[in-house]
Design a protein around this motif. Structure first.
Motif, PDB file in Angstrom:
ATOM      1  N   SER A   9      27.021  51.886  24.916  1.00  0.00           N
ATOM      2  CA  SER A   9      27.566  52.336  26.187  1.00  0.00           C
ATOM      3  C   SER A   9      26.456  53.034  26.960  1.00  0.00           C
ATOM      4  O   SER A   9      25.327  53.143  26.471  1.00  0.00           O
ATOM      5  N   ARG A  10      26.738  53.495  28.165  1.00  0.00           N
ATOM      6  CA  ARG A  10      25.680  54.058  29.000  1.00  0.00           C
ATOM      7  C   ARG A  10      25.306  55.481  28.612  1.00  0.00           C
ATOM      8  O   ARG A  10      24.141  55.856  28.618  1.00  0.00           O
ATOM      9  N   LYS A  11      26.305  56.296  28.268  1.00  0.00           N
ATOM     10  CA  LYS A  11      26.053  57.717  28.023  1.00  0.00           C
ATOM     11  C   LYS A  11      26.402  58.105  26.597  1.00  0.00           C
ATOM     12  O   LYS A  11      27.142  57.412  25.902  1.00  0.00           O
ATOM     13  N   ASN A  12      25.894  59.247  26.181  1.00  0.00           N
ATOM     14  CA  ASN A  12      26.132  59.727  24.822  1.00  0.00           C
ATOM     15  C   ASN A  12      27.482  60.409  24.648  1.00  0.00           C
ATOM     16  O   ASN A  12      27.827  60.798  23.534  1.00  0.00           O
ATOM     17  N   ASP A  13      28.259  60.551  25.749  1.00  0.00           N
ATOM     18  CA  ASP A  13      29.500  61.315  25.646  1.00  0.00           C
ATOM     19  C   ASP A  13      30.566  60.633  24.790  1.00  0.00           C
ATOM     20  O   ASP A  13      31.551  61.265  24.405  1.00  0.00           O
ATOM     21  N   LYS A  14      30.363  59.347  24.481  1.00  0.00           N
ATOM     22  CA  LYS A  14      31.329  58.647  23.635  1.00  0.00           C
ATOM     23  C   LYS A  14      30.835  58.442  22.201  1.00  0.00           C
ATOM     24  O   LYS A  14      31.526  57.816  21.386  1.00  0.00           O
ATOM     25  N   LYS A  15      29.654  58.958  21.904  1.00  0.00           N
ATOM     26  CA  LYS A  15      29.053  58.703  20.591  1.00  0.00           C
ATOM     27  C   LYS A  15      29.935  59.176  19.437  1.00  0.00           C
ATOM     28  O   LYS A  15      30.179  58.436  18.479  1.00  0.00           O
ATOM     29  N   ASP A  16      30.430  60.407  19.524  1.00  0.00           N
ATOM     30  CA  ASP A  16      31.251  60.946  18.433  1.00  0.00           C
ATOM     31  C   ASP A  16      32.517  60.122  18.242  1.00  0.00           C
ATOM     32  O   ASP A  16      32.928  59.853  17.104  1.00  0.00           O
ATOM     33  N   ASP A  17      33.143  59.715  19.355  1.00  0.00           N
ATOM     34  CA  ASP A  17      34.344  58.886  19.265  1.00  0.00           C
ATOM     35  C   ASP A  17      34.044  57.571  18.570  1.00  0.00           C
ATOM     36  O   ASP A  17      34.804  57.107  17.709  1.00  0.00           O
ATOM     37  N   VAL A  18      32.942  56.941  18.954  1.00  0.00           N
ATOM     38  CA  VAL A  18      32.594  55.631  18.402  1.00  0.00           C
ATOM     39  C   VAL A  18      32.353  55.716  16.898  1.00  0.00           C
ATOM     40  O   VAL A  18      32.794  54.860  16.130  1.00  0.00           O
ATOM     41  N   LEU A  19      31.689  56.758  16.465  1.00  0.00           N
ATOM     42  CA  LEU A  19      31.440  56.923  15.034  1.00  0.00           C
ATOM     43  C   LEU A  19      32.749  57.219  14.287  1.00  0.00           C
ATOM     44  O   LEU A  19      32.952  56.738  13.173  1.00  0.00           O
ATOM     45  N   LYS A  20      33.635  57.986  14.913  1.00  0.00           N
ATOM     46  CA  LYS A  20      34.941  58.247  14.298  1.00  0.00           C
ATOM     47  C   LYS A  20      35.776  56.973  14.183  1.00  0.00           C
ATOM     48  O   LYS A  20      36.575  56.818  13.262  1.00  0.00           O
ATOM     49  N   LEU A  21      35.613  56.050  15.143  1.00  0.00           N
ATOM     50  CA  LEU A  21      36.321  54.763  15.097  1.00  0.00           C
ATOM     51  C   LEU A  21      35.832  53.881  13.951  1.00  0.00           C
ATOM     52  O   LEU A  21      36.486  52.902  13.602  1.00  0.00           O
ATOM     53  N   GLY A  22      34.661  54.208  13.402  1.00  0.00           N
ATOM     54  CA  GLY A  22      34.145  53.451  12.262  1.00  0.00           C
ATOM     55  C   GLY A  22      32.814  52.782  12.478  1.00  0.00           C
ATOM     56  O   GLY A  22      32.282  52.141  11.571  1.00  0.00           O
ATOM     57  N   ALA A  23      32.250  52.913  13.691  1.00  0.00           N
ATOM     58  CA  ALA A  23      30.943  52.302  13.942  1.00  0.00           C
ATOM     59  C   ALA A  23      29.877  52.973  13.084  1.00  0.00           C
ATOM     60  O   ALA A  23      29.980  54.142  12.704  1.00  0.00           O
ATOM     61  N   ASP A  24      28.807  52.210  12.809  1.00  0.00           N
ATOM     62  CA  ASP A  24      27.709  52.711  11.980  1.00  0.00           C
ATOM     63  C   ASP A  24      26.587  53.309  12.815  1.00  0.00           C
ATOM     64  O   ASP A  24      25.762  54.069  12.297  1.00  0.00           O
TER      65      ASP A  24
END
Length: 364
Positions: free
Chosen positions: A216-231
């Motif tokens: 994605s463009r910004k880091n503001d979704k990083k924690d969500d994405v990792l919680k969803l299961g991304a590596d």
């Protein structure tokens, strides 16, 4: 079998102004009943980006008035005698497709690619049926009428609110993942972390991909994405030299972004030799950034697209979600607040899918 037709009322978009939260509640005449149809009392309907495109005539002139919504879950209350596998009282769902020709001599329908039928492809809303059957109306409403071949039983153990956005958002990413080899041994990138993208991460992991990367463009979704299961996570607007650092690391990219300004060449540089880039986001006007031929030639990259999914794929996806206990990130909103919900959706406030909950369900 209920013989009586229910009263159809819903949120009507009467002009492109409806896009700005100006839909009007009212009654309307659904498509003419046939014995191939199912009437559904709607309990839930997800909000999809497609709804907003159609409300504002972004993909062509919308035949107003229009009731949008094609992530429908509810109860079958009237079932045509020609419909197989659905009974009155069943909990069912409807996605983006409302009818195809279904003929044995149709290349697409006979091959299980019904969603690409060239003879007749009626969307769940905003489409005009041939002859005098009328128009299709969607799920921001109390009831929906759809051809029985595109009505699906919801498996036990799958919550109705969770199942609703899977009917379009879920299968839109499940289909290209499944059809392009997502599974053990594969590394997969999901571009865009919204309603579609978050499903992409969930289903890529459920299908067994070794490594899933959210982009994605910004880091503001990083924690969500990792919680969803991304590596891993890539912030294209903030991570310095992101393309060079991650070059040739992905077997497959599914792109949910609908923008003609996205860094398409850089996305493609993330693909391994013979990697695949599959576009599912559909921008207004349909335009994407230009593709440099040498980008394709230099890594033998394949570029493709994917619409939604076939009946077989929808059933597979729903069962996988039930078996793996997949839980999308949803926020339920009252159906009566649909106008505010679409405004909030357009402003990017959903984390990550709004689902309208019909307060009228069970009261008719």
């Amino acid at each position: 079998m209920a013989a009586q037709s229910p009263k159809f009322e819903g949120w009507l978009g009467k002009s492109p102004e409806a896009f700005h939260g100006k839909m009007e509640w009212g009654s309307y005449e659904p498509k003419k009943w046939t014995e191939d149809d199912v009437d559904i009392e709607i309990s839930h309907c997800g909000i999809c980006g497609s709804d907003l495109h159609v409300l504002k005539s972004g993909w062509g002139e919308t035949p107003y008035p229009c009731v949008v919504g094609h992530e429908i879950v509810g109860k079958a209350v009237r079932v045509g005698k020609n419909v197989e596998g659905i009974q009155v009282g069943d909990r069912v769902g409807v996605g983006a497709q409302g009818r195809t020709c279904g003929k044995d001599d149709c290349t697409e329908c006979s091959a299980g690619d019904e969603v690409y039928c060239a003879r007749e492809r009626i969307e769940t809303y905003g489409a005009v049926y041939p002859g005098d059957e009328g128009k299709s109306y969607g799920g921001y409403a109390d009831y929906n009428r759809t051809n029985g071949k595109w009505v699906f039983k919801i498996p036990e153990g799958l919550d109705s609110a969770a199942a609703a956005p899977m009917m379009c958002g879920g299968v839109t990413v499940y289909s290209p993942l499944k059809n392009n080899g997502c599974g053990p041994g594969k590394t997969v990138g999901i571009v865009g972390v919204g309603g579609l993208g978050h499903f992409g991460i969930l289903f890529a992991k459920a299908l067994g991909a070794d490594r899933v990367v959210g982009i994605s463009r910004k880091n503001d979704k990083k924690d969500d994405v990792l919680k969803l299961g991304a590596d891993a996570y890539i912030a294209t607007g903030e991570d310095k030299d992101w393309a060079a650092k991650n070059a040739r690391t992905l077997d497959l990219i599914v792109c949910t972004v609908s923008s003609d300004k996205m860094p398409l060449a850089e996305y493609m540089s993330l693909l391994k030799v013979r990697g695949r880039f599959i576009q599912v986001g559909a921008p207004d006007g349909g335009l994407l950034p230009p593709i440099n031929a040498f980008t394709l030639l230099g890594s033998a990259i394949s570029v493709g697209g994917s619409l939604t999914g076939s009946p077989r794929e929808i059933r597979e996806m729903l069962q996988l979600a039930a078996d793996k206990k997949i839980q999308p990130w949803i926020v339920t909103r009252p159906m009566k607040d649909a106008n505010q919900a679409i405004v909030d959706f357009e402003e990017g406030k959903a984390r990550y899918r709004y689902v309208l909950e019909n307060e009228n369900y069970g009261k008719h």
